[in-house]
Design a protein around this motif. Sequence first.
Motif, short mmCIF file in Angstrom:
data_model
loop_
_atom_site.label_atom_id
_atom_site.label_comp_id
_atom_site.label_asym_id
_atom_site.label_seq_id
_atom_site.Cartn_x
_atom_site.Cartn_y
_atom_site.Cartn_z
N LEU A 49 -21.37 -28.06 6.03
CA LEU A 49 -21.63 -26.86 6.84
C LEU A 49 -22.40 -27.21 8.11
N VAL A 50 -23.32 -28.16 8.01
CA VAL A 50 -24.06 -28.59 9.20
C VAL A 50 -23.10 -29.22 10.22
N VAL A 51 -22.15 -29.99 9.74
CA VAL A 51 -21.13 -30.56 10.64
C VAL A 51 -20.35 -29.43 11.32
N GLY A 52 -19.99 -28.39 10.55
CA GLY A 52 -19.32 -27.23 11.14
C GLY A 52 -20.19 -26.53 12.16
N LEU A 53 -21.49 -26.45 11.87
CA LEU A 53 -22.43 -25.82 12.79
C LEU A 53 -22.55 -26.62 14.09
N VAL A 54 -22.51 -27.92 13.97
CA VAL A 54 -22.53 -28.77 15.16
C VAL A 54 -21.27 -28.51 15.99
#
Length: 140
Positions: free
Chosen positions: A87-92
């Motif tokens: 999810l953090v990768v998606g947020l980036v």
Amino acid sequence: MLWIQAFHVIFMVTWFAGLFYLPRLFVYHADATDAISLDRFCVMERRLSILMSIGAALTIAFGLWLLWHLGLSWLSGSGWMHTKLLLVVGLVGYHGWCQVQVKRFREQRATGSARYYRLMNEVPGVFLIAIVVLAVVKPF
């Protein structure tokens, strides 16, 4: 370790503040028609994107520091951590989309309507709920 966690959360809040407010500026910018407002929004968006990027970088840096402290133990049996990191990768990626929009508005090439940006303004809320639930509840 608690200090690292505290700063990770502090910078996460900073990052999310920008992720929530920048698309709202896009909504107003998309509706603006006079030159003074258009210029003002470009300045506000640029400044906010800089602060937001600092928050993102420090959130990720402190997060990596936390992972380093955990060692390889986080790799085994913590599906919640893998999901959170995904999810953090998606947020980036969403952060990158915001940066592209700042550039498009600055170059007067933005094509989205105010309604489109209103919808996109909801995206970080979904990420925030999912990431916090995963980090606090650790459901799997």
